[in-house]
Design a protein around this motif. Structure first.
Motif, PDB file in Angstrom:
ATOM      1  N   ARG A   7      39.391  45.307  29.144  1.00  0.00           N
ATOM      2  CA  ARG A   7      40.824  44.999  29.128  1.00  0.00           C
ATOM      3  C   ARG A   7      41.370  44.849  30.544  1.00  0.00           C
ATOM      4  NH1 ARG A   7      42.900  49.751  24.959  1.00  0.00           N
ATOM      5  NH2 ARG A   7      41.872  48.981  23.060  1.00  0.00           N
ATOM      6  N   PRO A   8      41.876  43.673  30.893  1.00  0.00           N
ATOM      7  CA  PRO A   8      42.567  43.534  32.183  1.00  0.00           C
ATOM      8  C   PRO A   8      44.003  44.035  32.069  1.00  0.00           C
ATOM      9  CG  PRO A   8      42.452  41.410  31.060  1.00  0.00           C
ATOM     10  CD  PRO A   8      41.739  42.398  30.174  1.00  0.00           C
ATOM     11  N   TRP A   9      44.438  44.738  33.095  1.00  0.00           N
ATOM     12  CA  TRP A   9      45.806  45.238  33.147  1.00  0.00           C
ATOM     13  C   TRP A   9      46.459  44.703  34.429  1.00  0.00           C
ATOM     14  CZ3 TRP A   9      48.040  48.349  29.370  1.00  0.00           C
ATOM     15  CH2 TRP A   9      47.172  48.882  28.410  1.00  0.00           C
ATOM     16  N   LEU A  10      47.403  43.782  34.263  1.00  0.00           N
ATOM     17  CA  LEU A  10      48.108  43.199  35.395  1.00  0.00           C
ATOM     18  C   LEU A  10      49.441  43.923  35.543  1.00  0.00           C
ATOM     19  CD1 LEU A  10      47.629  40.974  37.452  1.00  0.00           C
ATOM     20  CD2 LEU A  10      48.778  39.371  35.924  1.00  0.00           C
ATOM     21  N   VAL A  11      49.588  44.667  36.639  1.00  0.00           N
ATOM     22  CA  VAL A  11      50.720  45.581  36.803  1.00  0.00           C
ATOM     23  C   VAL A  11      51.598  45.128  37.965  1.00  0.00           C
ATOM     24  CG1 VAL A  11      51.389  47.973  37.213  1.00  0.00           C
ATOM     25  CG2 VAL A  11      49.281  47.466  35.945  1.00  0.00           C
ATOM     26  N   LYS A  12      52.842  44.854  37.694  1.00  0.00           N
ATOM     27  CA  LYS A  12      53.789  44.497  38.746  1.00  0.00           C
ATOM     28  C   LYS A  12      54.092  45.729  39.592  1.00  0.00           C
ATOM     29  CE  LYS A  12      58.373  42.440  39.504  1.00  0.00           C
ATOM     30  NZ  LYS A  12      59.575  41.864  38.841  1.00  0.00           N
ATOM     31  N   SER A  13      54.098  45.549  40.926  1.00  0.00           N
ATOM     32  CA  SER A  13      54.328  46.706  41.796  1.00  0.00           C
ATOM     33  C   SER A  13      54.857  46.267  43.154  1.00  0.00           C
ATOM     34  CB  SER A  13      53.026  47.484  41.985  1.00  0.00           C
ATOM     35  OG  SER A  13      53.190  48.506  42.944  1.00  0.00           O
ATOM     36  N   ASP A  14      55.955  46.877  43.568  1.00  0.00           N
ATOM     37  CA  ASP A  14      56.478  46.630  44.909  1.00  0.00           C
ATOM     38  C   ASP A  14      55.613  47.282  45.978  1.00  0.00           C
ATOM     39  OD1 ASP A  14      58.601  45.206  43.847  1.00  0.00           O
ATOM     40  OD2 ASP A  14      59.928  46.949  43.764  1.00  0.00           O
ATOM     41  N   SER A  16      52.468  46.901  46.229  1.00  0.00           N
ATOM     42  CA  SER A  16      51.393  45.976  46.575  1.00  0.00           C
ATOM     43  C   SER A  16      51.913  44.873  47.483  1.00  0.00           C
ATOM     44  CB  SER A  16      50.800  45.354  45.304  1.00  0.00           C
ATOM     45  OG  SER A  16      49.971  44.255  45.630  1.00  0.00           O
ATOM     46  N   TYR A  17      51.138  44.529  48.513  1.00  0.00           N
ATOM     47  CA  TYR A  17      51.493  43.420  49.399  1.00  0.00           C
ATOM     48  C   TYR A  17      51.652  42.135  48.610  1.00  0.00           C
ATOM     49  CZ  TYR A  17      50.973  40.118  53.312  1.00  0.00           C
ATOM     50  OH  TYR A  17      51.155  39.098  54.215  1.00  0.00           O
ATOM     51  N   TRP A  18      50.865  41.999  47.523  1.00  0.00           N
ATOM     52  CA  TRP A  18      50.874  40.771  46.733  1.00  0.00           C
ATOM     53  C   TRP A  18      51.834  40.849  45.547  1.00  0.00           C
ATOM     54  CZ3 TRP A  18      48.615  37.767  49.948  1.00  0.00           C
ATOM     55  CH2 TRP A  18      47.573  38.233  50.739  1.00  0.00           C
ATOM     56  N   GLY A  19      52.497  41.999  45.348  1.00  0.00           N
ATOM     57  CA  GLY A  19      53.481  42.116  44.278  1.00  0.00           C
ATOM     58  C   GLY A  19      52.922  42.575  42.951  1.00  0.00           C
ATOM     59  N   GLU A  20      51.603  42.771  42.865  1.00  0.00           N
ATOM     60  CA  GLU A  20      51.003  43.211  41.610  1.00  0.00           C
ATOM     61  C   GLU A  20      49.600  43.742  41.874  1.00  0.00           C
ATOM     62  OE1 GLU A  20      51.228  39.638  39.334  1.00  0.00           O
ATOM     63  OE2 GLU A  20      49.411  38.772  40.183  1.00  0.00           O
ATOM     64  N   TYR A  21      49.087  44.503  40.898  1.00  0.00           N
ATOM     65  CA  TYR A  21      47.713  44.992  40.928  1.00  0.00           C
ATOM     66  C   TYR A  21      47.004  44.517  39.673  1.00  0.00           C
ATOM     67  CZ  TYR A  21      48.882  48.267  44.710  1.00  0.00           C
ATOM     68  OH  TYR A  21      49.260  48.824  45.901  1.00  0.00           O
ATOM     69  N   LEU A  22      45.706  44.255  39.799  1.00  0.00           N
ATOM     70  CA  LEU A  22      44.899  43.922  38.638  1.00  0.00           C
ATOM     71  C   LEU A  22      43.855  45.016  38.425  1.00  0.00           C
ATOM     72  CD1 LEU A  22      43.946  42.181  36.335  1.00  0.00           C
ATOM     73  CD2 LEU A  22      42.658  40.763  37.974  1.00  0.00           C
ATOM     74  N   GLY A  36      38.299  49.995  36.889  1.00  0.00           N
ATOM     75  CA  GLY A  36      38.011  49.311  38.138  1.00  0.00           C
ATOM     76  C   GLY A  36      39.270  48.587  38.605  1.00  0.00           C
ATOM     77  N   GLU A  37      39.205  47.997  39.800  1.00  0.00           N
ATOM     78  CA  GLU A  37      40.388  47.300  40.355  1.00  0.00           C
ATOM     79  C   GLU A  37      39.923  46.132  41.206  1.00  0.00           C
ATOM     80  OE1 GLU A  37      43.227  46.180  43.403  1.00  0.00           O
ATOM     81  OE2 GLU A  37      41.580  47.536  43.855  1.00  0.00           O
ATOM     82  N   ILE A  38      40.486  44.947  40.996  1.00  0.00           N
ATOM     83  CA  ILE A  38      40.093  43.752  41.755  1.00  0.00           C
ATOM     84  C   ILE A  38      41.295  42.859  42.047  1.00  0.00           C
ATOM     85  CG2 ILE A  38      37.661  43.549  41.139  1.00  0.00           C
ATOM     86  CD1 ILE A  38      38.605  41.588  38.902  1.00  0.00           C
ATOM     87  N   THR A  39      42.376  43.416  42.510  1.00  0.00           N
ATOM     88  CA  THR A  39      43.548  42.618  42.854  1.00  0.00           C
ATOM     89  C   THR A  39      43.161  41.540  43.865  1.00  0.00           C
ATOM     90  OG1 THR A  39      44.866  44.608  42.591  1.00  0.00           O
ATOM     91  CG2 THR A  39      45.932  42.720  43.636  1.00  0.00           C
ATOM     92  N   THR A  40      43.499  40.295  43.586  1.00  0.00           N
ATOM     93  CA  THR A  40      43.216  39.200  44.497  1.00  0.00           C
ATOM     94  C   THR A  40      44.488  38.800  45.237  1.00  0.00           C
ATOM     95  OG1 THR A  40      43.618  37.455  42.880  1.00  0.00           O
ATOM     96  CG2 THR A  40      41.422  38.401  42.942  1.00  0.00           C
ATOM     97  N   PRO A 165      54.064  37.570  53.813  1.00  0.00           N
ATOM     98  CA  PRO A 165      53.608  37.410  52.437  1.00  0.00           C
ATOM     99  C   PRO A 165      54.042  36.078  51.851  1.00  0.00           C
ATOM    100  CG  PRO A 165      55.450  38.925  52.535  1.00  0.00           C
ATOM    101  CD  PRO A 165      55.048  38.648  53.954  1.00  0.00           C
ATOM    102  N   SER A 166      53.231  35.540  50.963  1.00  0.00           N
ATOM    103  CA  SER A 166      53.552  34.289  50.297  1.00  0.00           C
ATOM    104  C   SER A 166      54.387  34.566  49.058  1.00  0.00           C
ATOM    105  CB  SER A 166      52.263  33.572  49.897  1.00  0.00           C
ATOM    106  OG  SER A 166      52.547  32.465  49.074  1.00  0.00           O
TER     107      SER A 166
END
Length: 270
Positions: A7-14, A16-22, A36-40, A165-166
């Motif tokens: 199960r992938p869990w995409l979590v919005k978060s301030d 994170s530099y990218w605005g979310e964690y995977l 596990g964690e693989i935020t891109t 940041p983009s």
């Protein structure tokens, strides 16, 4: 014990530099899950990974999660003609971490013990200045002084213009417009001036670490590194060239004094 899903869990978060964690959860029929964690670096990539992970989950359902090496090869070799870098290895990495998490929970041991024991008791960490605050020389000095006074002895930054940041998910290499691997003389001078100011503010006992994000060709990388060595006595130059070319990295290393840092975009033990 059998794997029931991935199960992938995409979590919005301030935070994170990218605005979310995977995050990735591997579930089993005995109620034990591993994480596990693989935020891109882009939202597009994160969402593409979620789709791939769900497909992999169908392929490994019913497998024994204790067969970690077997599952690594089963997933990795399913993508063999796509190459050893990219989305496939991202997914393998997350699943591998989660499977070790499950193994540790089943055996009641920390993972480092299962992997041969701790290598060290302490590890040095650097920090990043907030470059959004670099609006003036005075602002740069304040930010660096705050870091030094907090007790940090190493800081890493990208001195080259047009950082930040983009907001649209466009990768740094394309957003900055350095697709030809070069840089203007004006931008080179500004990078050297910023590095010199940070070294002067931080003092001689703080490690100054430079990240080039793999943007430059060999001649540009050599020239930039030498310029920053002279301006700020830098302690490493990270990813001066695109990480695919070890030969290019060697050419840079042979012509500069600062150590070359590389690895975050190198994949697999090979």
């Amino acid at each position: 014990m059998k794997i029931t899903s991935i199960r992938p869990w995409l979590v919005k978060s301030d935070a994170s530099y990218w605005g979310e964690y995977l995050f990735v959860e591997v579930t089993t029929d005995e109620g034990i899950s591993g994480w596990g964690e693989i935020t891109t670096t882009t939202k597009l990539a994160n969402r593409a990974l979620c789709t791939i992970l769900r497909q992999i989950g169908l392929a490994v359902a019913g497998e024994d999660p204790a067969r970690i090496e077997h599952l690594w090869h089963k997933v990795f070799r399913s993508f063999t003609y796509m190459g050893s870098r990219g989305a496939a290895v991202e997914c393998v990495s997350a699943i591998d971490i989660a499977l070790w998490d499950i193994r540790g929970k089943v055996l009641g041991k920390p993972i480092y013990e299962l992997l041969g024991g701790p290598v060290r008791d302490e590890i040095s960490l650097y920090t990043h200045p907030n470059q959004a605050k670099f609006t003036s020389k005075e602002a740069v000095v304040r930010e660096i002084r705050d870091i030094v006074e907090s007790g940090h002895t190493g800081l890493k930054f990208d001195p080259f213009p047009h950082q930040g940041p983009s907001v649209d998910g466009v990768a740094r290499e394309r957003r900055d417009g350095y697709l030809d691997g070069s840089m203007t003389r004006k931008d080179e001078r500004e990078a050297a001036e910023l590095t010199a100011l940070i070294r002067e503010t931080a003092g001689p006992n703080v490690d100054i670490l430079i990240d080039a994000h793999g943007r430059f060709d060999v001649p540009t990388a050599i020239r930039l590194c030498r310029s920053l060595e002279e301006a700020g006595q830098i302690d490493w130059f990270e990813e001066p060239c695109p990480p695919e070319s070890l030969n290019a990295l060697k050419q840079v290393r042979d012509k500069v004094s600062a150590p070359i840092s590389w690895g975050e975009r190198g994949h697999t033990k090979w």
